[in-house]
Scaffold this motif. Sequence first.
Motif, mmCIF file in Angstrom:
data_model
loop_
_atom_site.group_PDB
_atom_site.id
_atom_site.type_symbol
_atom_site.label_atom_id
_atom_site.label_comp_id
_atom_site.label_asym_id
_atom_site.label_seq_id
_atom_site.Cartn_x
_atom_site.Cartn_y
_atom_site.Cartn_z
ATOM 1 N N ALA A 1 -66.371 -47.940 95.798
ATOM 2 C CA ALA A 1 -64.877 -47.073 95.768
ATOM 3 C C ALA A 1 -64.073 -48.246 95.201
ATOM 4 C CB ALA A 1 -64.167 -46.303 96.895
ATOM 5 N N ALA A 2 -64.392 -49.287 95.475
ATOM 6 C CA ALA A 2 -63.720 -50.572 94.760
ATOM 7 C C ALA A 2 -63.799 -50.819 93.560
ATOM 8 C CB ALA A 2 -63.555 -51.636 96.049
ATOM 9 N N SER A 3 -65.145 -50.790 93.069
ATOM 10 C CA SER A 3 -65.949 -50.839 92.203
ATOM 11 C C SER A 3 -65.044 -50.236 90.973
ATOM 12 C CB SER A 3 -67.010 -50.872 91.817
ATOM 13 O OG SER A 3 -67.707 -49.948 92.087
ATOM 14 N N LEU A 4 -64.876 -48.836 91.510
ATOM 15 C CA LEU A 4 -64.755 -47.666 90.559
ATOM 16 C C LEU A 4 -62.841 -47.963 90.066
ATOM 17 C CD1 LEU A 4 -64.756 -44.503 89.147
ATOM 18 C CD2 LEU A 4 -64.150 -44.116 91.421
ATOM 19 N N GLY A 5 -61.848 -48.326 90.845
ATOM 20 C CA GLY A 5 -60.860 -48.784 91.492
ATOM 21 C C GLY A 5 -60.832 -50.361 89.890
ATOM 22 N N ASN A 6 -61.572 -51.091 90.753
ATOM 23 C CA ASN A 6 -61.254 -52.014 89.317
ATOM 24 C C ASN A 6 -61.260 -51.217 88.026
ATOM 25 O OD1 ASN A 6 -61.496 -55.405 90.083
ATOM 26 N ND2 ASN A 6 -62.543 -53.596 92.002
ATOM 27 N N LEU A 7 -62.905 -50.937 87.824
ATOM 28 C CA LEU A 7 -63.088 -49.948 86.275
ATOM 29 C C LEU A 7 -61.965 -49.748 86.024
ATOM 30 C CD1 LEU A 7 -65.658 -49.845 84.532
ATOM 31 C CD2 LEU A 7 -65.944 -47.240 85.526
ATOM 32 N N ILE A 8 -60.654 -48.241 86.962
ATOM 33 C CA ILE A 8 -59.514 -48.062 86.057
ATOM 34 C C ILE A 8 -58.439 -48.845 86.300
ATOM 35 C CG2 ILE A 8 -57.910 -46.265 87.316
ATOM 36 C CD1 ILE A 8 -60.110 -45.083 88.935
ATOM 37 N N ALA A 9 -58.847 -50.188 86.901
ATOM 38 C CA ALA A 9 -57.775 -51.027 86.545
ATOM 39 C C ALA A 9 -57.877 -51.537 85.265
ATOM 40 C CB ALA A 9 -58.133 -52.036 87.730
ATOM 41 N N GLY A 10 -59.221 -52.000 84.911
ATOM 42 C CA GLY A 10 -59.724 -52.265 83.809
ATOM 43 C C GLY A 10 -58.948 -51.431 82.058
ATOM 44 N N LEU A 11 -59.772 -49.984 82.467
ATOM 45 C CA LEU A 11 -58.742 -49.098 81.625
ATOM 46 C C LEU A 11 -58.008 -49.085 81.006
ATOM 47 C CD1 LEU A 11 -61.518 -45.880 82.654
ATOM 48 C CD2 LEU A 11 -61.939 -47.227 80.547
ATOM 49 N N PHE A 12 -56.792 -49.128 82.540
ATOM 50 C CA PHE A 12 -55.641 -49.208 82.123
ATOM 51 C C PHE A 12 -54.759 -50.104 81.257
ATOM 52 C CE2 PHE A 12 -51.205 -50.466 83.759
ATOM 53 C CZ PHE A 12 -50.323 -49.017 83.687
ATOM 54 N N ALA A 13 -55.604 -50.939 81.691
ATOM 55 C CA ALA A 13 -55.334 -52.768 81.059
ATOM 56 C C ALA A 13 -55.420 -52.391 79.558
ATOM 57 C CB ALA A 13 -55.518 -54.172 81.798
ATOM 58 N N GLY A 14 -56.774 -52.279 79.230
ATOM 59 C CA GLY A 14 -56.923 -51.464 77.596
ATOM 60 C C GLY A 14 -55.835 -50.821 77.060
ATOM 61 N N ASN A 15 -55.316 -50.085 77.862
ATOM 62 C CA ASN A 15 -53.962 -49.226 77.175
ATOM 63 C C ASN A 15 -52.847 -50.002 76.978
ATOM 64 O OD1 ASN A 15 -55.556 -47.290 76.758
ATOM 65 N ND2 ASN A 15 -55.569 -45.757 78.175
ATOM 66 N N PHE A 16 -52.957 -50.961 77.952
ATOM 67 C CA PHE A 16 -51.344 -51.883 77.703
ATOM 68 C C PHE A 16 -51.596 -52.763 76.371
ATOM 69 C CE2 PHE A 16 -48.462 -55.000 79.856
ATOM 70 C CZ PHE A 16 -47.844 -54.645 80.664
ATOM 71 N N ASP A 17 -50.601 -52.233 75.781
ATOM 72 C CA ASP A 17 -50.005 -52.809 74.401
ATOM 73 C C ASP A 17 -49.472 -54.410 74.143
ATOM 74 O OD1 ASP A 17 -50.019 -53.517 71.227
ATOM 75 O OD2 ASP A 17 -49.319 -51.891 70.780
ATOM 76 N N GLU A 18 -50.025 -55.026 74.518
ATOM 77 C CA GLU A 18 -49.029 -55.723 74.319
ATOM 78 C C GLU A 18 -47.497 -56.103 73.735
ATOM 79 O OE1 GLU A 18 -51.404 -59.975 74.582
ATOM 80 O OE2 GLU A 18 -52.827 -58.658 75.422
ATOM 81 N N ASN A 19 -47.641 -55.910 72.649
ATOM 82 C CA ASN A 19 -46.960 -55.554 71.452
ATOM 83 C C ASN A 19 -45.990 -54.888 71.439
ATOM 84 O OD1 ASN A 19 -48.334 -58.356 70.138
ATOM 85 N ND2 ASN A 19 -49.698 -56.761 69.125
ATOM 86 N N ASN A 20 -46.335 -53.786 71.827
ATOM 87 C CA ASN A 20 -45.278 -52.365 72.409
ATOM 88 C C ASN A 20 -44.869 -52.391 73.791
ATOM 89 O OD1 ASN A 20 -44.205 -50.352 72.702
ATOM 90 N ND2 ASN A 20 -45.991 -48.631 72.362
ATOM 91 N N VAL A 21 -43.613 -53.350 74.453
ATOM 92 C CA VAL A 21 -43.103 -53.222 74.995
ATOM 93 C C VAL A 21 -42.507 -52.365 75.647
ATOM 94 C CG1 VAL A 21 -41.783 -55.110 76.789
ATOM 95 C CG2 VAL A 21 -42.429 -56.233 74.220
ATOM 96 N N GLN A 22 -42.204 -50.895 74.768
ATOM 97 C CA GLN A 22 -41.294 -50.313 75.001
ATOM 98 C C GLN A 22 -42.089 -49.482 76.268
ATOM 99 O OE1 GLN A 22 -38.347 -49.510 73.807
ATOM 100 N NE2 GLN A 22 -38.810 -51.299 72.372
ATOM 101 N N GLN A 23 -43.465 -49.054 76.112
ATOM 102 C CA GLN A 23 -43.900 -48.737 76.803
ATOM 103 C C GLN A 23 -44.392 -48.390 78.377
ATOM 104 O OE1 GLN A 23 -48.318 -48.435 75.530
ATOM 105 N NE2 GLN A 23 -48.541 -50.345 75.418
ATOM 106 N N MET A 24 -44.094 -49.952 78.537
ATOM 107 C CA MET A 24 -44.069 -50.743 80.277
ATOM 108 C C MET A 24 -43.872 -50.144 80.918
ATOM 109 S SD MET A 24 -44.684 -54.781 79.638
ATOM 110 C CE MET A 24 -43.278 -55.079 79.738
ATOM 111 N N PRO A 25 -42.792 -49.162 80.849
ATOM 112 C CA PRO A 25 -41.903 -48.808 82.579
ATOM 113 C C PRO A 25 -42.946 -48.335 82.118
ATOM 114 C CG PRO A 25 -40.020 -49.916 80.291
ATOM 115 C CD PRO A 25 -42.091 -49.546 79.939
ATOM 116 N N GLU A 26 -43.005 -47.029 81.641
ATOM 117 C CA GLU A 26 -43.233 -45.490 81.630
ATOM 118 C C GLU A 26 -44.847 -45.762 82.633
ATOM 119 O OE1 GLU A 26 -45.448 -41.960 79.313
ATOM 120 O OE2 GLU A 26 -43.927 -42.951 78.276
ATOM 121 N N LEU A 27 -45.688 -46.759 81.597
ATOM 122 C CA LEU A 27 -47.163 -47.079 82.256
ATOM 123 C C LEU A 27 -47.514 -47.240 83.607
ATOM 124 C CD1 LEU A 27 -48.644 -49.213 79.184
ATOM 125 C CD2 LEU A 27 -49.224 -46.573 79.897
#
Length: 249
Positions: free
Chosen positions: A193-219
């Motif tokens: 369960a912990a490893s799955l959580g880590n994996l989801i966290a990594g996938l989420f961070a992969g969608n985190f576009d550092e140049n698109n600040v506008q999307q941060m509040p929604e994420l």
Amino acid sequence: STAQGLAQGAGVIIVSVSLFYFLFILFAGGLTTVEKKRVLVLIVFFIAAALFWSGFEQAGSSLQIFAERHTQRTVGTWEMPSSWFQNFNGSFILIFAPILASLWIFLSSKGLNPSTPVKFALGLLLLGAGFLVMELGAVEAVSGELVSPLFLTFTYLLHTIGELCLSPVGLSTYTKLAPKRYLSQLMGIWFVAASLGNLIAGLFAGNFDENNVQQMPELFNQVAMFSLGFGVLLLVLYKPVKKWMGGIQ
């Protein structure tokens, strides 16, 4: 990217193997009705733990990006390294672990110690609250301003107290609820369960576009809503879940 594709593939494998394992012991594991109900509780806790770690483990990804790019870290001429925020969790654990342990002992003596499903729910609610704080910080960061370090500080505080509610009781509950012949396997599943959580966290961070600040509040809002939603669901269902535990605290 290839890395994201591999991570998604690994996620599908982890979920499939866990699901198959739970279904196998439920339907072909020779369990009694009481044991089957306890395994159903373990499934609920597995989902809760994976969800919790998927938010909590963003400390090193999306929250670190926020610390580096959007947080005011200068005092006079000195700039605090963004990596120092990573120490907050450990420091808060040292401060609050004895306090929380004393609180549970005190509540136990009064017969008011929250049951395990309630502690899991508290962990998820505190995680969600931390991401609501981050959403407020992100809304401020959208304007291009550097935001107060108090946003991250308060988020890490809430997440750490959430971790202290969920993590210590998680493994001990798994060992108590697991049918004896599947004990070691189910302890392994808790760490899955912990490893799955880590994996989801990594996938989420992969969608985190550092140049698109506008999307941060929604994420941040998405993570908050998932955590709060499942936390509230656990609180609402805590009586049947506790009943399925068959007298085990």
